[in-house]
Design a protein around this motif. Sequence first.
Motif, PDB file in Angstrom:
ATOM      1  N   THR A  57       0.834  -1.201   0.000  1.00  0.00           N
ATOM      2  CA  THR A  57       0.000   0.000   0.000  1.00  0.00           C
ATOM      3  C   THR A  57       0.865   1.247   0.000  1.00  0.00           C
ATOM      4  N   CYS A  58       1.933   1.217   0.780  1.00  0.00           N
ATOM      5  CA  CYS A  58       2.864   2.355   0.802  1.00  0.00           C
ATOM      6  C   CYS A  58       3.503   2.551  -0.574  1.00  0.00           C
ATOM      7  N   SER A  59       3.902   1.457  -1.204  1.00  0.00           N
ATOM      8  CA  SER A  59       4.491   1.546  -2.547  1.00  0.00           C
ATOM      9  C   SER A  59       3.525   2.190  -3.526  1.00  0.00           C
ATOM     10  N   ALA A  60       2.268   1.805  -3.433  1.00  0.00           N
ATOM     11  CA  ALA A  60       1.270   2.240  -4.410  1.00  0.00           C
ATOM     12  C   ALA A  60       1.020   3.737  -4.369  1.00  0.00           C
ATOM     13  N   MET A  61       1.301   4.396  -3.235  1.00  0.00           N
ATOM     14  CA  MET A  61       0.994   5.821  -3.141  1.00  0.00           C
ATOM     15  C   MET A  61       1.898   6.679  -4.025  1.00  0.00           C
ATOM     16  N   VAL A  62       3.067   6.162  -4.391  1.00  0.00           N
ATOM     17  CA  VAL A  62       4.056   6.959  -5.127  1.00  0.00           C
ATOM     18  C   VAL A  62       3.482   7.510  -6.427  1.00  0.00           C
ATOM     19  N   LYS A  63       2.780   6.682  -7.172  1.00  0.00           N
ATOM     20  CA  LYS A  63       2.279   7.107  -8.484  1.00  0.00           C
ATOM     21  C   LYS A  63       1.176   8.152  -8.393  1.00  0.00           C
ATOM     22  N   TYR A  64       0.617   8.349  -7.192  1.00  0.00           N
ATOM     23  CA  TYR A  64      -0.458   9.335  -7.024  1.00  0.00           C
ATOM     24  C   TYR A  64       0.036  10.673  -6.483  1.00  0.00           C
ATOM     25  N   ILE A  65       1.308  10.793  -6.147  1.00  0.00           N
ATOM     26  CA  ILE A  65       1.832  12.038  -5.589  1.00  0.00           C
ATOM     27  C   ILE A  65       1.866  13.128  -6.671  1.00  0.00           C
ATOM     28  N   LYS A  66       1.170  14.214  -6.428  1.00  0.00           N
ATOM     29  CA  LYS A  66       1.098  15.327  -7.375  1.00  0.00           C
ATOM     30  C   LYS A  66       1.934  16.521  -6.930  1.00  0.00           C
ATOM     31  N   ALA A  67       2.310  16.573  -5.666  1.00  0.00           N
ATOM     32  CA  ALA A  67       3.058  17.716  -5.129  1.00  0.00           C
ATOM     33  C   ALA A  67       4.425  17.833  -5.804  1.00  0.00           C
ATOM     34  N   LYS A  68       4.954  19.041  -5.830  1.00  0.00           N
ATOM     35  CA  LYS A  68       6.230  19.322  -6.485  1.00  0.00           C
ATOM     36  C   LYS A  68       7.360  19.410  -5.450  1.00  0.00           C
ATOM     37  N   GLY A  69       8.560  19.089  -5.909  1.00  0.00           N
ATOM     38  CA  GLY A  69       9.744  19.238  -5.067  1.00  0.00           C
ATOM     39  C   GLY A  69       9.779  18.322  -3.868  1.00  0.00           C
ATOM     40  N   VAL A  70       9.119  17.186  -3.948  1.00  0.00           N
ATOM     41  CA  VAL A  70       9.050  16.258  -2.813  1.00  0.00           C
ATOM     42  C   VAL A  70      10.332  15.437  -2.730  1.00  0.00           C
ATOM     43  N   ARG A  71      10.860  15.313  -1.526  1.00  0.00           N
ATOM     44  CA  ARG A  71      11.998  14.423  -1.292  1.00  0.00           C
ATOM     45  C   ARG A  71      11.490  13.188  -0.560  1.00  0.00           C
ATOM     46  N   ILE A  72      11.723  12.015  -1.146  1.00  0.00           N
ATOM     47  CA  ILE A  72      11.288  10.761  -0.549  1.00  0.00           C
ATOM     48  C   ILE A  72      12.490  10.023   0.036  1.00  0.00           C
ATOM     49  N   VAL A  73      12.353   9.615   1.290  1.00  0.00           N
ATOM     50  CA  VAL A  73      13.294   8.692   1.915  1.00  0.00           C
ATOM     51  C   VAL A  73      12.546   7.380   2.103  1.00  0.00           C
ATOM     52  N   THR A  74      13.162   6.259   1.745  1.00  0.00           N
ATOM     53  CA  THR A  74      12.441   4.998   1.824  1.00  0.00           C
ATOM     54  C   THR A  74      13.361   3.828   2.152  1.00  0.00           C
ATOM     55  N   SER A  75      12.753   2.802   2.725  1.00  0.00           N
ATOM     56  CA  SER A  75      13.417   1.513   2.918  1.00  0.00           C
ATOM     57  C   SER A  75      12.667   0.435   2.132  1.00  0.00           C
ATOM     58  N   ASN A  76      11.877   0.890   1.170  1.00  0.00           N
ATOM     59  CA  ASN A  76      11.010   0.028   0.384  1.00  0.00           C
ATOM     60  C   ASN A  76      11.562  -0.065  -1.041  1.00  0.00           C
ATOM     61  N   ILE A  77      12.065  -1.214  -1.406  1.00  0.00           N
ATOM     62  CA  ILE A  77      12.678  -1.397  -2.723  1.00  0.00           C
ATOM     63  C   ILE A  77      11.673  -1.141  -3.846  1.00  0.00           C
ATOM     64  N   GLN A  78      10.402  -1.471  -3.601  1.00  0.00           N
ATOM     65  CA  GLN A  78       9.376  -1.321  -4.626  1.00  0.00           C
ATOM     66  C   GLN A  78       9.115   0.138  -5.014  1.00  0.00           C
ATOM     67  N   VAL A  79       9.484   1.063  -4.134  1.00  0.00           N
ATOM     68  CA  VAL A  79       9.261   2.479  -4.419  1.00  0.00           C
ATOM     69  C   VAL A  79       9.971   2.904  -5.704  1.00  0.00           C
ATOM     70  N   LEU A  80      11.166   2.375  -5.938  1.00  0.00           N
ATOM     71  CA  LEU A  80      11.909   2.721  -7.151  1.00  0.00           C
ATOM     72  C   LEU A  80      11.162   2.288  -8.409  1.00  0.00           C
ATOM     73  N   ASN A  81      10.553   1.099  -8.345  1.00  0.00           N
ATOM     74  CA  ASN A  81       9.773   0.620  -9.493  1.00  0.00           C
ATOM     75  C   ASN A  81       8.517   1.462  -9.688  1.00  0.00           C
ATOM     76  N   GLU A  82       7.855   1.783  -8.587  1.00  0.00           N
ATOM     77  CA  GLU A  82       6.612   2.550  -8.671  1.00  0.00           C
ATOM     78  C   GLU A  82       6.863   3.973  -9.174  1.00  0.00           C
ATOM     79  N   ALA A  83       8.040   4.521  -8.843  1.00  0.00           N
ATOM     80  CA  ALA A  83       8.349   5.907  -9.229  1.00  0.00           C
ATOM     81  C   ALA A  83       8.771   6.040 -10.684  1.00  0.00           C
ATOM     82  N   ASN A  84       9.074   4.933 -11.322  1.00  0.00           N
ATOM     83  CA  ASN A  84       9.547   4.963 -12.702  1.00  0.00           C
ATOM     84  C   ASN A  84       8.482   5.565 -13.626  1.00  0.00           C
ATOM     85  N   GLY A  85       8.842   6.659 -14.280  1.00  0.00           N
ATOM     86  CA  GLY A  85       7.915   7.310 -15.199  1.00  0.00           C
ATOM     87  C   GLY A  85       7.120   8.443 -14.582  1.00  0.00           C
ATOM     88  N   TYR A  86       7.284   8.635 -13.249  1.00  0.00           N
ATOM     89  CA  TYR A  86       6.573   9.720 -12.585  1.00  0.00           C
ATOM     90  C   TYR A  86       7.577  10.801 -12.176  1.00  0.00           C
TER      91      TYR A  86
END
Length: 246
Positions: A104-133
Motif C-alpha cells: 500500500t505504501c508503494s502504491a501511493m508513489v504514483k499518485y503524488i502530485k506535489a512538487k519538489g518532494v523528497r522521498i526517503v524509503t526503505s522500500n525497494i518497490q518504491v523505485l519501481n513505482e516511481a519509474n515514469g513519474y
Amino acid sequence: MIPYVRREKIMDELENKQILYIEDLVKIFDGVSESTIRRDLKILEDENYIVLLRGGAVKLKLDSHEIPVGTKKLLNKESKEKIAKLAASMVEDDDVIYIDSGTTCSAMVKYIKAKGVRIVTSNIQVLNEANGYHIGNIMVVGGDVNKNIDSISGPLTDTTLRNLNFDKSFLGANGFGVNVGVNTPDIREASKKSIVKTNSKKCYVLTDASKFNKSTFCKAFEIHECILITNKHIPELDGTEYIVAD
C-alpha cells in the motif's frame, strides 16, 4: 468474471478467512464450476501464492514472518489503491517524506502530485513505482535486504533514520487496534517504524480494515500516536484519529 479477477477475489477471501474449502469458493462464485475453481487454485499454487491442503482446503502461503510481497499485491487490491491515493493527497510541495515497506505504501508513489518532494524509503518497490513519474528526489536507506517483503532494515537502517527528520511519514502495518497498537511480526521492522514515527511531524499508517485487531509479534507504537488511513469506518476506533478512504 475473467480468471485473473476471480483469482484476486480468491486471495481477498483467504486474507479475511485464512483457510477456505473448495466448496466454500464454489458458493462464493455463483455460476462457476468446481473444476474451474480447482484450475484457479492450481495456478495460484504454482505461482507460490497458496498451499492446497488435504480434504479440499486451501490457505495462503506464508513464511515464519511475513506474507511475501507478491502475494500481498493480490490482497484487497482495490482498497489498497484507494488508501494509497488518499495518502498521496496528504503530501504537499517541498515535503520531506518517508515511505515504509508494504504494497500500500508503494502504491501511493504514483499518485503524488506535489512538487519538489523528497522521498526517503526503505522500500525497494518504491523505485519501481516511481519509474515514469516526476518525483523530485528519492533516497534509499542502506541496510539488510529482506527480499521476501522488498524491505531494507537492521542496525545500519536504524542509525541512518535516527539522524533524519520528516514532515510526514507513511507506514505499513500487519495489524492494528486499540490494544494491539500498530504491529509487525519482524522486530527490525518494528524498530524502524518506531524511529520514523518519533522523527516525523505527522505519522500516517496505511492499512486496510482486514488487519483490524490482528496481533503479531512486535508492537511498534500505540494507535493514538499516528493517523490511520483505512478503507472502512471502525466503530471501535472512535476517539482515535483515522481517515476513511472511500
